[in-house]
Design a protein around this motif. Structure first.
Motif, PDB file in Angstrom:
ATOM      1  N   TRP A  89      -1.791  -5.841  -6.522  1.00  0.00           N
ATOM      2  CA  TRP A  89      -1.612  -4.523  -7.137  1.00  0.00           C
ATOM      3  C   TRP A  89      -0.806  -4.705  -8.422  1.00  0.00           C
ATOM      4  N   SER A 132       0.848  -1.787   1.655  1.00  0.00           N
ATOM      5  CA  SER A 132       1.006  -1.818   0.195  1.00  0.00           C
ATOM      6  C   SER A 132       0.546  -0.508  -0.425  1.00  0.00           C
ATOM      7  N   GLU A 133      -0.558   0.032   0.073  1.00  0.00           N
ATOM      8  CA  GLU A 133      -1.078   1.291  -0.466  1.00  0.00           C
ATOM      9  C   GLU A 133      -0.083   2.437  -0.265  1.00  0.00           C
ATOM     10  N   SER A 169      -1.879  -5.450   2.682  1.00  0.00           N
ATOM     11  CA  SER A 169      -0.826  -6.434   2.414  1.00  0.00           C
ATOM     12  C   SER A 169      -0.881  -7.045   1.019  1.00  0.00           C
ATOM     13  N   GLY A 170      -1.453  -6.350   0.056  1.00  0.00           N
ATOM     14  CA  GLY A 170      -1.511  -6.891  -1.295  1.00  0.00           C
ATOM     15  C   GLY A 170      -0.132  -7.010  -1.929  1.00  0.00           C
ATOM     16  N   ASP A 193      -6.318  -9.539  -4.620  1.00  0.00           N
ATOM     17  CA  ASP A 193      -5.726  -8.494  -3.779  1.00  0.00           C
ATOM     18  C   ASP A 193      -4.423  -7.948  -4.357  1.00  0.00           C
ATOM     19  N   LYS A 244      -5.874  -2.073  -8.500  1.00  0.00           N
ATOM     20  CA  LYS A 244      -5.708  -1.784  -7.076  1.00  0.00           C
ATOM     21  C   LYS A 244      -5.948  -3.061  -6.282  1.00  0.00           C
ATOM     22  N   GLY A 245      -5.027  -3.340  -5.367  1.00  0.00           N
ATOM     23  CA  GLY A 245      -5.125  -4.537  -4.550  1.00  0.00           C
ATOM     24  C   GLY A 245      -5.475  -4.219  -3.111  1.00  0.00           C
ATOM     25  N   ASP A 246      -5.201  -5.166  -2.235  1.00  0.00           N
ATOM     26  CA  ASP A 246      -5.473  -4.987  -0.811  1.00  0.00           C
ATOM     27  C   ASP A 246      -4.606  -3.860  -0.266  1.00  0.00           C
ATOM     28  N   ARG A 285      -4.373 -11.981 -11.479  1.00  0.00           N
ATOM     29  CA  ARG A 285      -5.491 -11.286 -10.823  1.00  0.00           C
ATOM     30  C   ARG A 285      -6.618 -12.259 -10.465  1.00  0.00           C
ATOM     31  N   ASP A 335      -5.324 -14.066  -7.435  1.00  0.00           N
ATOM     32  CA  ASP A 335      -5.079 -13.182  -6.296  1.00  0.00           C
ATOM     33  C   ASP A 335      -5.724 -11.821  -6.548  1.00  0.00           C
TER      34      ASP A 335
END
Length: 113
Positions: free
Chosen positions: A95, A9-10, A37-38, A93, A32-34, A88, A91
């Motif tokens: 994005w 994901s990043e 795999s966000g 994680d 910003k998430g995981d 959010r 979840d």
């Protein structure tokens, strides 16, 4: 047979930000998430006006697709803020990426799907 390597994901978010910026638009990470795999939500704007919210979802062939989600522009910014806060909370994680460029949905689909 080994599984196909998948971009994180990043990496997808970074590629999307660079592509939008290189095309004269503005892209920022709102949340910003995981890194691996966000889920990715894309908040599409054009000249500052909200155009829609899109979620990257997996499809049956292992790739991705964009699906419209959340409130419409007519429901106003408060409805959008409430929806994003709710997502959010459920979840952390997740994005959230904001794109301000004409046809933001096309840019996102061409990069992260």
């Amino acid at each position: 047979m080994p599984a196909d390597p998948r971009l994180t994901s990043e990496m997808l978010v970074g590629a999307l930000r660079r592509r939008v910026t290189d095309s004269g638009g503005f892209a920022t990470v709102v949340a910003k998430g995981d890194a691996i795999s966000g889920v990715i939500l894309v908040q599409a704007l054009e000249k500052g006006a909200f155009q829609g919210l899109f979620e990257r979802v997996s499809n049956l062939d292992g790739g991705g697709a964009l699906m419209r989600c959340g409130p419409s522009a007519e429901e106003g910014p408060e409805a959008l803020d409430q929806y994003l806060a709710r997502r959010r909370r459920s979840d952390p994680d997740l994005w959230i990426i904001e794109l301000d460029i004409p046809d933001a949905e096309r840019f996102a689909a061409g990069t992260i799907c």
